[in-house]
Scaffold this active site. Sequence first.
Site, short mmCIF file in Angstrom:
data_model
loop_
_atom_site.label_atom_id
_atom_site.label_comp_id
_atom_site.label_asym_id
_atom_site.label_seq_id
_atom_site.Cartn_x
_atom_site.Cartn_y
_atom_site.Cartn_z
N GLY A 72 0.89 -1.20 -0.11
CA GLY A 72 0.15 0.11 0.20
C GLY A 72 0.76 1.36 0.06
O GLY A 72 0.25 2.54 -0.15
N CYS B 63 -27.67 -9.44 -16.87
CA CYS B 63 -27.08 -8.99 -18.15
C CYS B 63 -27.91 -9.47 -18.98
O CYS B 63 -28.40 -10.80 -19.04
CB CYS B 63 -25.78 -9.76 -17.97
SG CYS B 63 -25.02 -9.80 -19.69
N CYS C 214 -25.80 -12.76 -20.79
CA CYS C 214 -25.50 -14.12 -20.25
C CYS C 214 -26.41 -14.07 -19.13
O CYS C 214 -26.53 -15.31 -18.69
CB CYS C 214 -24.10 -14.14 -19.71
SG CYS C 214 -23.81 -13.10 -18.54
N CYS D 210 -22.87 -7.05 -18.97
CA CYS D 210 -21.70 -7.50 -18.11
C CYS D 210 -20.50 -6.50 -18.60
O CYS D 210 -20.12 -6.27 -19.85
CB CYS D 210 -21.20 -8.90 -18.31
SG CYS D 210 -22.14 -10.12 -17.62
N CYS E 284 -18.76 -12.82 -19.56
CA CYS E 284 -20.04 -12.62 -20.31
C CYS E 284 -19.89 -14.03 -21.34
O CYS E 284 -20.52 -14.68 -21.45
CB CYS E 284 -20.23 -11.59 -20.85
SG CYS E 284 -21.86 -11.28 -21.44
#
Lengths: 256, 258, 304
Positions: C35, C244, C247, C269, C275
Amino acid sequence: MTLQMTTQLKTQATTQLTAQLKVMIDVQGLSKTFTLHNQGGIQLKVLNNVNLQVNAGECTVLHGESGAGKSTLLRTLYANYLPSQGAINIWHRHEMINLATAHSRLLMEIRKETLGYVSQFLRVIPRVSTLDVVMQPLRERGVCEAESRAKAADLLTQLNIPERLWALAPSTFSGGEQQRVNIARGFIVDYPILLLDEPTASLDQRNSEVVIKLIQQALSRGTAVVGIFHDAVVRESVADHFFDVNREAEPAAVDF
Amino acid sequence: MQSEPLLRVNNLSKLYAPGKGCEEISLDLYPGEVLGIVGESGSGKSTLLTSLSARLEPNAGEVLYRNAKNEWLNLYELPESERRRLLRTEWGVVHQHARDGLRMGVSAGANIGERLMAVGQRHYGNIRKEGLRWMEDVELDVSRIDDKPNTYSGGMQQRLQIARNLVTHPRLVFMDEPTGGLDVSVQARILDLLRTLVRDLNLAVVIVTHDLAVARLLAQRLVVMRHGKIVETGLTDQVLDDPQHPYTQLLVSSVLTP
Amino acid sequence: MSAATIRDGYNFAYLDEQTKRMIRRALLKAVAIPGYQVPFGGREMPMPYGWGTGGMQVTAAVIGADDVLKVIDQGADDTTNAVSIRAFFKDLTGVETTEKTREASLIQTRHRIPEAALQEDQILVYQVPIPEPLRFIEPSEVETRKMHALEDYGVMHVKLYEDIAHFGHIATTYAYPVMVNGRYIMDPSPIPKFDNPKMHQMPALQLFGAGREKRIYAIPPYTDVKSLDFEDHPFEIQQWDESCAICGSHESFLDEVIMDDLGTRSFICSDTDFCRERGPIEESINMPVDTPIDTPIDILRETL
């Protein structure tokens, strides 16, 4: 009263003494000279070798012509002026403390608990209500809001300040009203020592009588009072002793 | 009376150049005490305040602080993280210009809440409640809690700054001309507010001001500075009514009284 | 690696070896201090800042001849940015590229984390525009570095507080700040907060490169990554009532698309590979068997 006796008093338990016998203020060889550095270093000798004792429950009135140094002495007793020489011993928390050498921290404590002072003029934050101004010394001692308020209201009533004015700031009041607010503020705490600088100067007779009553009540509680009073009636009704303040001669203390 | 000081300053010097800054300063501050530092501009009073509040390392001398756990800390021997922690927990700093002490880009509520969040409070509802309470305590309109400080007047900003500092219940607050740029009428309210808060929260305060009237009303003790040095110190009314040093006499006699 | 596959006159992966070593040293430091933003000597890349120069330098420093590279932009493999970068590395390294998340060993991404869970042998490289999460409140770099060093992070919650005060909930939806390994506050780059939980304890190595700001930071595998929040306003990810349109997925990040001039909307998606892997729903979409699959939007346009 000799210094030896004072020391004796200090060592004795307070319970063995009646309040009236206790020395509350013991001034020894006090001198005060003002040096005005910005005016060619002129020296003004105002007090010279002042010796003064005040007992609990007694009122000593400072006496002398205008400019003799009455106010200077009173202010020096309150540590408002620094003594040039000598000692100002004040009975505080079971011992004598010399204001001339005490640390300012201790002076603050003495003022909060022992020394009350009513000046001629009211000096407060603008826009603070009269009731709050009067309550303030009690609040600073940690007394609760309600109790402080009640006591302030009682004093203001006694001093004939109409209730409709309590919520207003005293800066808009007349001189006499301001003075009474100042008195209420000074008497709200039962100080063991009370210093009064012409508390009745701009008061009418009716209100002067109230102040006399307040002073007498304080005295009967055992408060030691030192005051300057121009009003002869007031002076006569509260004075136990007179003390001559005279800057020229060696001041002659009235024998107790 | 608590007999031990909260802050102890020994021979502190911070000089930018000879005569510029503050020199050989020693003083003690006790809990619940308001200490005023007065002097004209350039007398080194702000430098002293910044050094006392752990934000400017001195050239010489030390500043000791007794923390809430009753441990004595030597400020400039502490790691900076510890100094910063003090500044956002046990201390407060009220700047003359509110914009130096506030985050102008975020709401009043966030300004008050920041210190709480900095010390780990993570409950939004509580933080907000505390924000509202402090808005009320410093007499700000609570309905404006979500407004940004730049929509506030100068006096309101100053009150917000005070609230922001006091929210973590500091023990010691440093103030630099807190009523400096304000109208006289607004000044009075701030003074009254400060005095009430000082009393109710038992705050110790170091307040720098060039205004002797402000010093008289707020400070119990006074330090008079000139050319970076303390020339006189004592009870406020004693210093102002019976000044001993030539400079103090000049300062006091130069004040206009209405 | 066969030299023939690299464009003539260029070093492998564009950057010279010294530069790659310098970046790798920065990467090692970044991995060692999860970080923490490590400054590095960012180089000019043959494209403008803001197009992923930071991510490309990181990719160039870590890519090897055996790597299989996938590049996505907002989840899609076929947008300009992704296509260009993929072509760039193909040209200058000759490595194999893929659009399949599972097959990739190295994935460079702009603003998304793939839906499919990443594995231990994968590396995810993020393109970062503004690496400093404290920048919005503190313009001074000296001060923000000090704030990180001293963990002086009170202001981070100020931002979230403001959200709740003004909108009633935390309205920050992307670049949502996180605490890495319990120590450093980090900007996860402008990924939707939907993706934040994926960073937590991820088996893959995550590397972040900011080209303009010349900063690199990292999250080593299996590191704690916590999204900042309040006790009474806990961190939440976006959710959709829709699924979606291609899909039928309910669990992926959906993009809203406008279908025609009348403002007809649909959701699909954002992760094109995800997808495609799931395949179109039989009932809703009649996919011509012999037509090569273009993009989900193309499919949608043709079928609706």
